[in-house]
Design a protein around this motif. Structure first.
Motif, PDB file in Angstrom:
ATOM      1  N   LEU A   2       0.846  -1.201   0.000  1.00  0.00           N
ATOM      2  CA  LEU A   2       0.000   0.000   0.000  1.00  0.00           C
ATOM      3  C   LEU A   2       0.875   1.243   0.000  1.00  0.00           C
ATOM      4  O   LEU A   2       1.747   1.393   0.855  1.00  0.00           O
ATOM      5  N   VAL A   3       0.657   2.106  -0.973  1.00  0.00           N
ATOM      6  CA  VAL A   3       1.410   3.365  -1.027  1.00  0.00           C
ATOM      7  C   VAL A   3       0.596   4.432  -0.299  1.00  0.00           C
ATOM      8  O   VAL A   3      -0.528   4.744  -0.710  1.00  0.00           O
ATOM      9  N   ARG A   4       1.143   4.954   0.780  1.00  0.00           N
ATOM     10  CA  ARG A   4       0.404   5.966   1.556  1.00  0.00           C
ATOM     11  C   ARG A   4       0.783   7.378   1.153  1.00  0.00           C
ATOM     12  O   ARG A   4      -0.007   8.306   1.306  1.00  0.00           O
ATOM     13  N   ASP A   5       2.022   7.506   0.656  1.00  0.00           N
ATOM     14  CA  ASP A   5       2.533   8.848   0.369  1.00  0.00           C
ATOM     15  C   ASP A   5       3.592   8.720  -0.724  1.00  0.00           C
ATOM     16  O   ASP A   5       4.267   7.689  -0.829  1.00  0.00           O
ATOM     17  N   LEU A   6       3.723   9.757  -1.521  1.00  0.00           N
ATOM     18  CA  LEU A   6       4.740   9.719  -2.584  1.00  0.00           C
ATOM     19  C   LEU A   6       6.127   9.438  -2.018  1.00  0.00           C
ATOM     20  O   LEU A   6       6.977   8.861  -2.705  1.00  0.00           O
ATOM     21  N   SER A   7       6.344   9.810  -0.772  1.00  0.00           N
ATOM     22  CA  SER A   7       7.666   9.590  -0.185  1.00  0.00           C
ATOM     23  C   SER A   7       7.940   8.104   0.048  1.00  0.00           C
ATOM     24  O   SER A   7       9.070   7.717   0.329  1.00  0.00           O
ATOM     25  N   ASP A   8       6.892   7.248  -0.077  1.00  0.00           N
ATOM     26  CA  ASP A   8       7.111   5.790   0.035  1.00  0.00           C
ATOM     27  C   ASP A   8       7.807   5.237  -1.212  1.00  0.00           C
ATOM     28  O   ASP A   8       8.234   4.084  -1.219  1.00  0.00           O
ATOM     29  N   LEU A   9       7.839   6.035  -2.280  1.00  0.00           N
ATOM     30  CA  LEU A   9       8.298   5.498  -3.565  1.00  0.00           C
ATOM     31  C   LEU A   9       9.803   5.679  -3.737  1.00  0.00           C
ATOM     32  O   LEU A   9      10.371   6.667  -3.261  1.00  0.00           O
ATOM     33  N   PRO A  10      10.430   4.750  -4.432  1.00  0.00           N
ATOM     34  CA  PRO A  10      11.846   4.961  -4.763  1.00  0.00           C
ATOM     35  C   PRO A  10      11.963   6.098  -5.784  1.00  0.00           C
ATOM     36  O   PRO A  10      10.982   6.418  -6.455  1.00  0.00           O
ATOM     37  N   PRO A  11      13.134   6.661  -5.925  1.00  0.00           N
ATOM     38  CA  PRO A  11      13.293   7.747  -6.903  1.00  0.00           C
ATOM     39  C   PRO A  11      12.972   7.270  -8.308  1.00  0.00           C
ATOM     40  O   PRO A  11      13.338   6.156  -8.672  1.00  0.00           O
ATOM     41  N   ALA A  12      12.237   8.101  -9.054  1.00  0.00           N
ATOM     42  CA  ALA A  12      11.901   7.749 -10.440  1.00  0.00           C
ATOM     43  C   ALA A  12      11.476   9.006 -11.165  1.00  0.00           C
ATOM     44  O   ALA A  12      10.883   9.908 -10.559  1.00  0.00           O
ATOM     45  N   GLY A  13      11.747   9.068 -12.457  1.00  0.00           N
ATOM     46  CA  GLY A  13      11.387  10.247 -13.240  1.00  0.00           C
ATOM     47  C   GLY A  13       9.920  10.297 -13.591  1.00  0.00           C
ATOM     48  O   GLY A  13       9.365  11.366 -13.834  1.00  0.00           O
TER      49      GLY A  13
END
Ligand SMILES: Cc1cc2nc3c(=O)[nH]c(=O)nc-3n(C[C@H](O)[C@H](O)[C@H](O)COP(=O)(O)OP(=O)(O)OC[C@H]3O[C@@H](n4cnc5c(N)ncnc54)[C@H](O)[C@@H]3O)c2cc1C
Length: 486
Positions: A242-253
């Protein structure tokens, strides 16, 4: 794997739009990570033994004409087996034979009961089917230069009308009128409203053009084939995340969000500019559904046995009755005799249940967020056209709007269309813009059914969002750019 660097793109949500978006990016050479909150991939394309062992139920989508017709799916040549019912759709009426939609236009038209209505079907649904992929592509890419402008214009003259107006203009008898109303009611929009005629015509045309098939073994097989395609292209798919916030994501363009506006607001937090966030908050969700799944000891005992040959059955009787029921829902009320969309997958794919047994699902529309139990109203409508149906029930599972949303957070208030689909939100999904998939956040795109062209399994929201991202979204996408918490 999530959390590791090295991805060019991250897709949040693995519905058909998320999956097609991820594949489109991966085909272009991007290294893609797909994150799905549920334990299974697929969003609206999940199947499970909801009732009893050996019975395979689709939790959401079953009948998938647009997955045959859309440009996003057409060239993928996925490893799935399509099963076609003998009759594409059936519309029972009291005291007479059911109206049947066959692959053949003339055979269908001949069942409408008068020469006038026969010609009208040929010139409306038949013409829509004959307009072919040029029309389908134009409708599924409503913000692009139309591929077939003349065919689109011809369709638009009729399709812009409310279904009730169009049906009365085309057909003198109840068989044609009821049939078109049953098709149009898939839209979940009041049938007296503009463009509902167009939904009906498109679905009718697709029944002739590509059929209304199911995937053998359950819709989850289609999701599995899409995930397999993604991983074969080097993508990574992770469920239970579950992604709660964009900050959960690895860096990506590039980030594609297969989410509806309220979820986008939550996941993006305060990063969205105020004006854009306000417009997302104004996005209107549509009615919800109350859904029932049954395991049955045998086939539904339809008064007209030909109905058993169709995977899709529209229950509700005459156009006036269906329109009245849908108007009740639009007004925030629960109809006593609702329009019931019924799907009997075994008509196309007997593998869904043990030998001789059947699975069946049906839903009716209800006001968004409704907690009213519609079991009796739905089963009464089935009994009306198939007396003795209740005697066959081995097991039943009900999902009200809250249960639908628990199953999939994109079904906000039970809305299975990703938002109200009337003319006011046909292209302004989630807002009016030349590229509604783009957000003000660099590299972040929306791709769910809350973007054009809206609901159903066609993958075109994901396709358009991915192509926009690959084109730079009107600005150059920095492949090394990172979208993280602010
Ligand atoms: C009961 C029902 C019957 C239907 N019948 C048909 C049919 O027969 N034919 C047809 O064409 N269409 C049908 N539909 C509509 C179709 O299923 C949807 O239009 C389609 O699935 C929308 O695709 P999507 O990719 O936009 O979103 P979805 O398929 O809803 O997928 C969204 C995904 O995102 C995931 N997600 C949400 N939030 C997060 C998060 N924060 N982090 C990670 N993952 C997240 C969800 O778990 C879900 O898997 C039906 C829908 C329902 C509910």
């Amino acid at each position: 794997m999530a959390g590791a660097d090295g991805f060019d793109a991250v897709v949040v949500g693995s519905g058909p739009n998320g999956l097609i978006g991820a594949i489109t990016l991966a085909e272009a050479g991007l290294k893609v990570l797909l994150l799905e909150a549920a334990d299974e991939f697929g969003g609206g394309l999940r199947s499970a033994a909801l009732t009893l062992d050996g019975f395979t139920h689709d939790m959401c989508a079953t009948v998938l004409p647009l997955a045959r017709a859309s440009a996003a799916f057409r060239d993928l040549a996925l490893d799935v087996e399509w099963s076609f019912p003998q009759v594409q759709a059936a519309h029972p009426l009291d005291g007479q034979d059911a109206v049947l939609v066959h692959r053949d236009v003339a055979e269908t038209a001949a069942g409408l009961g008068s020469a006038r209505d026969e010609i009208a079907w040929q010139q409306s649904a038949g013409a829509t089917a004959r307009a072919g992929y040029g029309l389908v592509d134009s409708l599924l890419s409503p913000l692009s230069v139309p591929r077939a402008p003349l065919r689109l214009a011809r369709y638009g003259v009729l399709g812009a009308l409310p279904a009730t107006v169009l049906a009365r203009a085309l057909f003198g008898g109840e068989r044609g009128r009821g049939l078109l109303a049953g098709m149009a009611a898939h839209s979940m929009v009041d049938l007296r409203a503009p463009i509902t005629g167009g939904y009906g015509l498109l679905l009718a045309g697709l029944a002739h053009q590509v059929g209304w098939p199911v995937v053998r073994g359950g819709s989850a097989r289609l999701a599995a084939a899409l995930v397999a395609r993604l991983t074969s292209l080097g993508g990574v798919a992770e469920s239970g995340h579950l992604v709660r916030d964009l900050s959960d994501l690895p860096p990506a363009g590039v980030i594609l969000l297969d989410l509806t506006p309220s979820q986008v607001l939550a996941v993006c937090g305060g990063r969205l500019p105020g004006g854009y966030a306000r417009r997302l908050r104004r996005f209107r969700y549509g009615p919800g559904v109350f859904k029932l799944d049954w395991a049955l000891s045998g086939p539904v005992p339809w008064k007209d046995p030909a109905v058993a040959l169709a995977a899709t059955v529209h229950l509700g009787g005459t156009m006036a009755e269906i329109a009245a029921g849908e108007a009740e829902v639009a007004a925030g009320r629960h109809p006593e005799r609702p329009y019931v969309l019924t799907v009997q997958p075994c008509a196309a794919d007997p593998s869904r249940a043990p030998a001789g047994r059947h699975v069946l699902w049906a839903y009716c529309h209800v006001p968004n967020g409704s907690t009213v139990d519609m079991t009796t109203a739905i089963e009464d409508q089935i009994e009306r056209f198939a007396p003795g149906f209740r005697d066959l029930i081995l097991a039943r599972v009900a999902h009200d709007t809250a249960a639908m949303q628990r199953h999939n957070p994109n079904l906000v208030g039970g809305d299975i269309a990703g938002g109200f689909s009337g003319w006011t939100q046909f292209v302004s999904r989630p807002l009016l813009a030349p590229h509604p998939w783009a957000t003000p956040l660099p590299g972040v795109y929306l791709c769910s059914a809350s973007t054009p062209p809206g609901a159903a399994v066609h993958g075109m929201g994901g396709y358009h969002a991915a192509r926009l991202a690959l084109a730079g979204g009107g600005r150059a996408v920095r492949r090394d750019a990172t979208v993280r918490s602010g």
